[in-house]
Design a protein around this motif. Structure first.
Motif, PDB file in Angstrom:
ATOM      1  N   ILE A 197       0.878  -1.170   0.000  1.00  0.00           N
ATOM      2  CA  ILE A 197       0.000   0.000   0.000  1.00  0.00           C
ATOM      3  C   ILE A 197       0.918   1.222   0.000  1.00  0.00           C
ATOM      4  N   GLU A 198       1.068   1.840  -1.146  1.00  0.00           N
ATOM      5  CA  GLU A 198       2.032   2.945  -1.291  1.00  0.00           C
ATOM      6  C   GLU A 198       1.384   4.255  -0.840  1.00  0.00           C
ATOM      7  N   ARG A 199       1.345   4.452   0.469  1.00  0.00           N
ATOM      8  CA  ARG A 199       0.674   5.619   1.032  1.00  0.00           C
ATOM      9  C   ARG A 199       1.310   6.942   0.591  1.00  0.00           C
ATOM     10  N   ARG A 200       2.611   6.953   0.368  1.00  0.00           N
ATOM     11  CA  ARG A 200       3.301   8.197   0.007  1.00  0.00           C
ATOM     12  C   ARG A 200       3.503   8.307  -1.506  1.00  0.00           C
ATOM     13  N   HIS A 201       2.600   7.745  -2.286  1.00  0.00           N
ATOM     14  CA  HIS A 201       2.758   7.733  -3.739  1.00  0.00           C
ATOM     15  C   HIS A 201       2.816   9.135  -4.340  1.00  0.00           C
ATOM     16  N   ALA A 202       2.210  10.112  -3.661  1.00  0.00           N
ATOM     17  CA  ALA A 202       2.196  11.482  -4.192  1.00  0.00           C
ATOM     18  C   ALA A 202       3.275  12.353  -3.548  1.00  0.00           C
ATOM     19  N   GLN A 203       4.131  11.736  -2.732  1.00  0.00           N
ATOM     20  CA  GLN A 203       5.176  12.480  -2.038  1.00  0.00           C
ATOM     21  C   GLN A 203       6.528  11.844  -2.299  1.00  0.00           C
ATOM     22  N   PRO A 212      14.584   1.223   2.554  1.00  0.00           N
ATOM     23  CA  PRO A 212      15.118  -0.140   2.413  1.00  0.00           C
ATOM     24  C   PRO A 212      16.439  -0.131   1.659  1.00  0.00           C
ATOM     25  N   ALA A 213      17.242  -1.145   1.893  1.00  0.00           N
ATOM     26  CA  ALA A 213      18.506  -1.264   1.165  1.00  0.00           C
ATOM     27  C   ALA A 213      18.236  -1.488  -0.315  1.00  0.00           C
ATOM     28  N   GLU A 214      17.131  -2.177  -0.606  1.00  0.00           N
ATOM     29  CA  GLU A 214      16.733  -2.403  -1.988  1.00  0.00           C
ATOM     30  C   GLU A 214      15.221  -2.461  -2.080  1.00  0.00           C
ATOM     31  N   PHE A 215      14.694  -2.060  -3.218  1.00  0.00           N
ATOM     32  CA  PHE A 215      13.258  -2.057  -3.420  1.00  0.00           C
ATOM     33  C   PHE A 215      12.781  -3.451  -3.801  1.00  0.00           C
ATOM     34  N   THR A 216      11.677  -3.872  -3.208  1.00  0.00           N
ATOM     35  CA  THR A 216      11.084  -5.178  -3.517  1.00  0.00           C
ATOM     36  C   THR A 216       9.794  -4.964  -4.287  1.00  0.00           C
ATOM     37  N   LYS A 217       9.722  -5.534  -5.486  1.00  0.00           N
ATOM     38  CA  LYS A 217       8.489  -5.449  -6.255  1.00  0.00           C
ATOM     39  C   LYS A 217       7.440  -6.345  -5.610  1.00  0.00           C
ATOM     40  N   PRO A 218       6.294  -5.771  -5.216  1.00  0.00           N
ATOM     41  CA  PRO A 218       5.279  -6.573  -4.527  1.00  0.00           C
ATOM     42  C   PRO A 218       4.449  -7.414  -5.491  1.00  0.00           C
ATOM     43  N   ASP A 219       3.738  -8.376  -4.937  1.00  0.00           N
ATOM     44  CA  ASP A 219       2.828  -9.180  -5.746  1.00  0.00           C
ATOM     45  C   ASP A 219       1.602  -8.361  -6.143  1.00  0.00           C
ATOM     46  N   TYR A 220       1.129  -7.552  -5.208  1.00  0.00           N
ATOM     47  CA  TYR A 220       0.016  -6.634  -5.453  1.00  0.00           C
ATOM     48  C   TYR A 220       0.438  -5.242  -5.017  1.00  0.00           C
ATOM     49  N   HIS A 221      -0.086  -4.226  -5.697  1.00  0.00           N
ATOM     50  CA  HIS A 221       0.332  -2.850  -5.432  1.00  0.00           C
ATOM     51  C   HIS A 221      -0.866  -1.915  -5.584  1.00  0.00           C
ATOM     52  N   PHE A 222      -1.201  -1.226  -4.495  1.00  0.00           N
ATOM     53  CA  PHE A 222      -2.260  -0.215  -4.521  1.00  0.00           C
ATOM     54  C   PHE A 222      -1.756   1.028  -3.799  1.00  0.00           C
ATOM     55  N   THR A 223      -2.374   2.152  -4.091  1.00  0.00           N
ATOM     56  CA  THR A 223      -1.986   3.394  -3.416  1.00  0.00           C
ATOM     57  C   THR A 223      -2.920   3.717  -2.254  1.00  0.00           C
ATOM     58  N   MET A 225      -5.935   1.692   0.741  1.00  0.00           N
ATOM     59  CA  MET A 225      -6.658   0.515   1.211  1.00  0.00           C
ATOM     60  C   MET A 225      -7.951   0.352   0.439  1.00  0.00           C
ATOM     61  N   ALA A 226      -8.543   1.468   0.022  1.00  0.00           N
ATOM     62  CA  ALA A 226      -9.772   1.407  -0.769  1.00  0.00           C
ATOM     63  C   ALA A 226      -9.527   0.644  -2.062  1.00  0.00           C
ATOM     64  N   GLY A 227      -8.352   0.842  -2.661  1.00  0.00           N
ATOM     65  CA  GLY A 227      -8.009   0.146  -3.888  1.00  0.00           C
ATOM     66  C   GLY A 227      -7.953  -1.357  -3.685  1.00  0.00           C
ATOM     67  N   LEU A 228      -7.372  -1.776  -2.564  1.00  0.00           N
ATOM     68  CA  LEU A 228      -7.316  -3.203  -2.244  1.00  0.00           C
ATOM     69  C   LEU A 228      -8.722  -3.760  -2.017  1.00  0.00           C
ATOM     70  N   ALA A 229      -9.526  -3.055  -1.242  1.00  0.00           N
ATOM     71  CA  ALA A 229     -10.888  -3.519  -0.946  1.00  0.00           C
ATOM     72  C   ALA A 229     -11.708  -3.668  -2.225  1.00  0.00           C
ATOM     73  N   ASP A 230     -11.569  -2.728  -3.134  1.00  0.00           N
ATOM     74  CA  ASP A 230     -12.300  -2.796  -4.404  1.00  0.00           C
ATOM     75  C   ASP A 230     -11.840  -3.993  -5.232  1.00  0.00           C
TER      76      ASP A 230
END
Length: 237
Positions: A197-203, A212-223, A225-230
């Motif tokens: 859940i990328e809460r700081r997507h606009a910042q 993090p030392a390195e970025f991990t590509k997630p299995d699912y990605h939303f900006t 919680m509403a996006g996940l619920a939908d």
């Protein structure tokens, strides 16, 4: 390909930063202290200083550690370095708000999945967070329960052991979190399916969360919680 969102029995959640807006809570409290002192603070600067102070060898359990953190960063922000203000910052956790979409999304997700909280916060603070979110959790694990903090694999193992008592395994869990450092990276290493859940997507930057030392590509990605619920509603239709 990741499993369908409808195939999981559980969703585990990071709480502070994913469901509870701790950055907003910290900035609001520091702004109130600044107003009383007749000065102003830059919120993003404050979060940067907070992050540096929080992740030190002297760190205590969260949010009790906010007293020490405040006394460390106050001089750099032009704020009075007094114990009472550190305690005010710590106690502000009792009033931190959920993100606007958190409670509604959790209520929706709770209809199809068992929700489990996984927080590095102490139990006393989690009780306030849970109430703010509508007490949606099937189970909850805090730093007081596990004796350790994420990203320690031992924290996750406590949860795996719990779901095993219900006849399930980590393969039945979708781990949901905003922190790449505390959650997304380690959940991947442990073989879990995860959702960022990328809460700081606009910042810019990582705000109050360690980079993090390195970025991990997630299995699912939303900006949100509403996006996940939908997405879960769509997958379950």
């Amino acid at each position: 390909m990741a499993k369908s969102l409808s195939q999981f029995k559980y969703m585990t959640f990071d709480v502070v930063g994913t469901l509870i807006d701790f950055e907003g809570g910290i900035k609001d409290c520091l702004s109130a202290i600044a107003a009383e002192a007749g000065v102003s603070v830059d919120g993003e600067e404050a979060l940067s200083l907070y992050r540096a102070a929080r992740y030190s060898d002297e760190a205590d359990l969260f949010p009790d550690d906010l007293v020490r953190v405040y006394l460390s960063i106050a001089p750099k922000l032009g704020l009075p370095a007094e114990q009472k203000y550190g305690e005010q910052l710590r106690d502000s956790a009792k009033n931190w708000k959920g993100f606007p979409d958190s409670a509604e999304a959790l209520a929706s997700l709770g209809k199809t999945h068992k929700l489990i909280a996984m927080t590095n916060a102490r139990r006393w603070a989690f009780e306030y967070f849970s109430k703010e979110l509508g007490n949606p959790f099937h189970a909850a694990f805090t730093v007081d329960d596990t004796g350790t903090e994420k990203p320690d694999p031992a924290f996750f193992q406590k949860v795996f052991d719990f779901v095993a008592t219900e006849g399930n395994s980590k393969d039945d869990i979708l781990h949901v979190a905003q922190s790449q450092y505390h959650d997304i990276g380690i959940s991947r290493k442990l073989g879990m399916t995860n959702c960022w859940i990328e809460r700081r997507h606009a910042q810019k930057g990582y705000g109050g969360t360690i980079e993090p030392a390195e970025f991990t590509k997630p299995d699912y990605h939303f900006t949100s919680m509403a996006g996940l619920a939908d997405a879960v509603k769509e997958a379950s239709a």
